[in-house]
Every structure is written in structure tokens, then in C-alpha cells.
Design an enzyme around this catalytic site. Sequence first.
Site, PDB file in Angstrom:
ATOM      1  N   ALA A  89     -20.574  -6.541  73.186  1.00  0.00           N
ATOM      2  CA  ALA A  89     -19.789  -7.715  72.791  1.00  0.00           C
ATOM      3  C   ALA A  89     -20.239  -8.264  71.440  1.00  0.00           C
ATOM      4  O   ALA A  89     -19.698  -9.259  70.958  1.00  0.00           O
ATOM      5  CB  ALA A  89     -19.905  -8.808  73.855  1.00  0.00           C
ATOM      6  N   TYR A 105     -39.239  -8.242  64.084  1.00  0.00           N
ATOM      7  CA  TYR A 105     -37.995  -7.523  64.378  1.00  0.00           C
ATOM      8  C   TYR A 105     -38.171  -6.034  64.076  1.00  0.00           C
ATOM      9  O   TYR A 105     -37.859  -5.170  64.905  1.00  0.00           O
ATOM     10  CB  TYR A 105     -36.854  -8.118  63.551  1.00  0.00           C
ATOM     11  CG  TYR A 105     -35.593  -7.300  63.583  1.00  0.00           C
ATOM     12  CD1 TYR A 105     -34.897  -7.109  64.773  1.00  0.00           C
ATOM     13  CD2 TYR A 105     -35.098  -6.704  62.420  1.00  0.00           C
ATOM     14  CE1 TYR A 105     -33.740  -6.353  64.797  1.00  0.00           C
ATOM     15  CE2 TYR A 105     -33.942  -5.956  62.436  1.00  0.00           C
ATOM     16  CZ  TYR A 105     -33.267  -5.771  63.631  1.00  0.00           C
ATOM     17  OH  TYR A 105     -32.129  -5.013  63.658  1.00  0.00           O
ATOM     18  N   ASN A 163     -27.412  -2.518  55.599  1.00  0.00           N
ATOM     19  CA  ASN A 163     -26.842  -3.864  55.732  1.00  0.00           C
ATOM     20  C   ASN A 163     -25.378  -3.752  56.159  1.00  0.00           C
ATOM     21  O   ASN A 163     -24.518  -3.443  55.348  1.00  0.00           O
ATOM     22  CB  ASN A 163     -26.946  -4.616  54.405  1.00  0.00           C
ATOM     23  CG  ASN A 163     -28.394  -4.911  54.055  1.00  0.00           C
ATOM     24  OD1 ASN A 163     -29.198  -3.984  53.926  1.00  0.00           O
ATOM     25  ND2 ASN A 163     -28.733  -6.164  53.927  1.00  0.00           N
ATOM     26  N   ILE A 219     -21.493  -5.323  65.857  1.00  0.00           N
ATOM     27  CA  ILE A 219     -21.323  -3.866  65.735  1.00  0.00           C
ATOM     28  C   ILE A 219     -20.724  -3.314  67.025  1.00  0.00           C
ATOM     29  O   ILE A 219     -19.837  -2.452  67.013  1.00  0.00           O
ATOM     30  CB  ILE A 219     -22.671  -3.184  65.399  1.00  0.00           C
ATOM     31  CG1 ILE A 219     -23.208  -3.697  64.062  1.00  0.00           C
ATOM     32  CG2 ILE A 219     -22.506  -1.659  65.369  1.00  0.00           C
ATOM     33  CD1 ILE A 219     -24.595  -3.188  63.691  1.00  0.00           C
ATOM     34  N   ASP A 234     -28.513  -9.097  81.488  1.00  0.00           N
ATOM     35  CA  ASP A 234     -29.567  -8.938  80.501  1.00  0.00           C
ATOM     36  C   ASP A 234     -30.150  -7.537  80.614  1.00  0.00           C
ATOM     37  O   ASP A 234     -30.404  -7.051  81.724  1.00  0.00           O
ATOM     38  CB  ASP A 234     -30.644 -10.001  80.784  1.00  0.00           C
ATOM     39  CG  ASP A 234     -31.607 -10.141  79.632  1.00  0.00           C
ATOM     40  OD1 ASP A 234     -32.262  -9.145  79.270  1.00  0.00           O
ATOM     41  OD2 ASP A 234     -31.699 -11.259  79.085  1.00  0.00           O
TER      42      ASP A 234
HETATM   43  C1  UD1 Z   1     -30.476  -7.034  56.912  1.00  0.00           C
HETATM   44  C2  UD1 Z   1     -30.347  -7.514  58.340  1.00  0.00           C
HETATM   45  C3  UD1 Z   1     -31.371  -6.861  59.195  1.00  0.00           C
HETATM   46  C4  UD1 Z   1     -31.203  -5.356  59.087  1.00  0.00           C
HETATM   47  C5  UD1 Z   1     -31.338  -4.955  57.627  1.00  0.00           C
HETATM   48  C6  UD1 Z   1     -31.100  -3.464  57.472  1.00  0.00           C
HETATM   49  C7  UD1 Z   1     -29.423  -9.722  58.694  1.00  0.00           C
HETATM   50  C8  UD1 Z   1     -29.700 -11.195  58.755  1.00  0.00           C
HETATM   51  N1  UD1 Z   1     -30.491  -8.948  58.388  1.00  0.00           N
HETATM   52  O1  UD1 Z   1     -31.680  -7.524  56.362  1.00  0.00           O
HETATM   53  O2  UD1 Z   1     -31.215  -7.272  60.549  1.00  0.00           O
HETATM   54  O3  UD1 Z   1     -32.146  -4.723  59.868  1.00  0.00           O
HETATM   55  O4  UD1 Z   1     -30.389  -5.645  56.839  1.00  0.00           O
HETATM   56  O5  UD1 Z   1     -31.231  -3.069  56.144  1.00  0.00           O
HETATM   57  O6  UD1 Z   1     -28.336  -9.266  58.907  1.00  0.00           O
HETATM   58  N2  UD1 Z   1     -29.975 -13.781  50.293  1.00  0.00           N
HETATM   59  C9  UD1 Z   1     -29.413 -14.550  49.278  1.00  0.00           C
HETATM   60  N3  UD1 Z   1     -28.781 -15.717  49.605  1.00  0.00           N
HETATM   61  C10 UD1 Z   1     -28.665 -16.155  50.904  1.00  0.00           C
HETATM   62  C11 UD1 Z   1     -29.238 -15.359  51.940  1.00  0.00           C
HETATM   63  C12 UD1 Z   1     -29.877 -14.181  51.599  1.00  0.00           C
HETATM   64  O7  UD1 Z   1     -29.486 -14.196  48.093  1.00  0.00           O
HETATM   65  O8  UD1 Z   1     -28.073 -17.219  51.125  1.00  0.00           O
HETATM   66  C13 UD1 Z   1     -30.657 -12.517  49.922  1.00  0.00           C
HETATM   67  C14 UD1 Z   1     -31.981 -12.285  50.622  1.00  0.00           C
HETATM   68  O9  UD1 Z   1     -33.021 -12.938  49.939  1.00  0.00           O
HETATM   69  C15 UD1 Z   1     -32.102 -10.771  50.569  1.00  0.00           C
HETATM   70  C16 UD1 Z   1     -30.648 -10.299  50.604  1.00  0.00           C
HETATM   71  O10 UD1 Z   1     -29.842 -11.435  50.333  1.00  0.00           O
HETATM   72  O11 UD1 Z   1     -32.667 -10.368  49.346  1.00  0.00           O
HETATM   73  C17 UD1 Z   1     -30.213  -9.687  51.916  1.00  0.00           C
HETATM   74  O12 UD1 Z   1     -30.469 -10.578  52.971  1.00  0.00           O
HETATM   75  P1  UD1 Z   1     -29.911 -10.370  54.459  1.00  0.00           P
HETATM   76  O13 UD1 Z   1     -28.442 -10.299  54.465  1.00  0.00           O
HETATM   77  O14 UD1 Z   1     -30.567 -11.384  55.316  1.00  0.00           O
HETATM   78  O15 UD1 Z   1     -30.326  -8.894  54.822  1.00  0.00           O
HETATM   79  P2  UD1 Z   1     -31.702  -8.076  54.862  1.00  0.00           P
HETATM   80  O16 UD1 Z   1     -32.881  -8.958  54.733  1.00  0.00           O
HETATM   81  O17 UD1 Z   1     -31.537  -6.975  53.882  1.00  0.00           O
END
Ligand code: UD1
Length: 341
Positions: A9, A174, A203, A12, A52
Amino acid sequence: MRVLLTGGAGFIGTHVHDQLLAEGHEVTVLDSFRPDVHAARPARSPGLVVGDIRRADAVTRALDGVDTVIHLAAKVGLGVHLDDIDDYVSSNSLGTAVLLKSLGNIRNLVYASSMVVYGEGRYDCDDHGQVAPGPRRTEDLEQGRFEPPCPHCGAPLRPGLVTEDAALDPRNAYAASKLNGEHLAAAWARETGGRVTALRFHNVYGPGMPRNTPYAGVAAIFRSALERGEIPRVFEDGRQRRDFVHVRDVAAAVTLSAAALPRQPPFTAYNVGSGTVTTIGEVAAELARAYGGPRPVVTGEYRLGDVRHITAASDRLKNELGWKPAYDLQTGLEDLLHSAG
Ligand code: UD1
């Protein structure tokens, strides 16, 4: 296939569910509807077990008649708050262990892993070749020095693409719990003659992406800001590199991997990325342009647990299973903006 889809649910999971049904498979979903992710409990429906993953009775019920398991159920997110450490271990490590223990004669398992198992991505130094920089120091980040330097000589490094045989270096709870799940599943496969494919997702973005929850990835955060009429805030200097892969491409990778399991060795890991390296600044700019919103601002803020660059080579999945991502970033981001989710 007759599939148990755990976490079916979720963001992904919903897309994997659709893909499995479109391919004509029978699917049972097991999902706990965690209150920190799902606002409402679902209506009863055939093919859905609300429970769960840590509860053996729920898992056993959901496994009835199944030949293949796709295990997506997990607590996701950054994994940097110590308060959450036991929840990560419980939801992800213990959850996977309970599932493995319950599998009985089932031999086919797809396990959702993450690029975070690699820690910082691949880096090369002109003098020292391939190196593994340590975690970035607070004082460097404070001063705006975002690039990790060569651990031997301090020189600037060239970021590259991680392959599946790279050293594993999980750097938060994590990541550690996700890697632990890979190890537990590999142990199960050896012990039982089963086969597990671990998919290390990059991502993931696209329709249905969680927003306004601790699990919101940056693309959803930028979209929400634009919709509120706010300026997207890009952390660091915006030049940190990622690979954004569309959730429907991810779903295709999952079902392809599940169908291939009977031909696979006991343990296989595949990176799942689009193959296109982008920077967070570029993603923000592209979303703002496509939305017609204000230009993003680069704030210099940082999150201590963030890695600087992590980008993968997904050639193994393409070459061995014939996976081909269908979305380029521009089309995918338009899709994200125009989806209801
Ligand atoms: C993400 C996933 C993680 C996954 C990984 C795989 C999320 C929250 N995290 O981590 O579970 O295992 O990809 O590669 O989905 N940033 C900004 N502005 C913001 C928020 C974030 O610039 O408002 C930047 C962060 O500093 C970071 C980048 O965006 O450099 C990516 O952040 P995020 O989307 O949280 O992903 P990851 O940390 O790469």
C-alpha cells in the site's frame, strides 16, 4: 506468479501492485498501514491482509498459496535520529527476519534495498586512485566545504558511478537496517536453497510520492513548496549528485526481477537507477520551470546524515534482465507535477 507483496500500500508498493496485476499475476498485499505514513485505515478487500510484518501470524496468513515474495515493507527515511534507531531495527531487520522464518517452502524473494548501503558513492583521486572518503565533518559543512576530500592527501575528488561489487558502508540506522536485511536474506537463501534478489533503489520519484511525511524525498518537497507558492530551498550548494528513477520504471524492475528468480543464483544485487546523473539544483530548477514557479534558492543549509554524491551504474540489471527505464527526467518530473498524489 502467485505473489505476496509486503508494503503493497506504500508509494513504490502501489505501483508494483498495478504492474503485477497488469502482467496477470495473483497478488496478496500485506501492509500495516503505519499511521506515520497512512492517514486512514483501508476498507476490507480480498487480497489484502492488514498486519505488521513483525507478526508471524499475519505473515503466515498472507503467505497462503504464494510462490514468490516481494518484500517492500519497511520504515524508510533518513535514519539519522537516534530516537528512531530501535524502530528501524525492529521494522526492517526484525521484520525481514520474521518474514524469512515464515517462508516455509517458498524459495523466491525480491528484497527492496537501497543505494544507501554504499555510503558515499565512488570517488577517484588523481594521485591515489579509487578512495573511500569518511563521513563529512561538521566544521567543513559549516564553512560550506561540501565536497569530501581525498582521505590521503586532501585533494579534490572526482565522483563516479557505484557498481554492485563496491564496498558496503551504511552510515545511518536506515542504511544499516537495510543492509542487515540483505545479509539475513542471503543467509536464508544459503540455508534453504532459496534465491533472493536485492534491488538497491536510487532516488525514487513519481505519482503517489509521499509528501508532508518524514518520508518525503526532495522532489516531493520541492513540488509541495511550489504548490504553496514558496521558493524551493536547495541545500548545500545544489551540486550534490543523485540519480532520480521513476517509480513505474522501478515497478518494472521489481516484477522483472521476481519473474527471473527461478534462474538466479542464491543471492544477486542490482542497482536500480535511471542511468542519468543529475544534481539537486538541476532537479529544483527543472521542477520550478515546469511548474512555472519561482526560481529555487540555494541556501547552504546541510543535513548531517546526507552523503554528497551517490550515483549508480545500473548496467547489470539492464544487461542481465533486459530492464530499460522508460522515463527521462524531464518527462518524469512533468508526470510528478501533473499527478494527483
Ligand atoms: C533518498 C531516500 C532514501 C533512499 C535513497 C536512495 C528519502 C527521504 N530518502 O535519500 O530513503 O534510500 O534516496 O538513494 O526519500 N534536499 C534539499 N532540499 C530539501 C530537502 C533535501 O536540497 O528541502 C537535498 C538533501 O540535502 C540531499 C538531496 O536533496 O542532498 C536528496 O535528499 P532526499 O530526497 O532526502 O534523498 P536522499 O538523502 O538521497
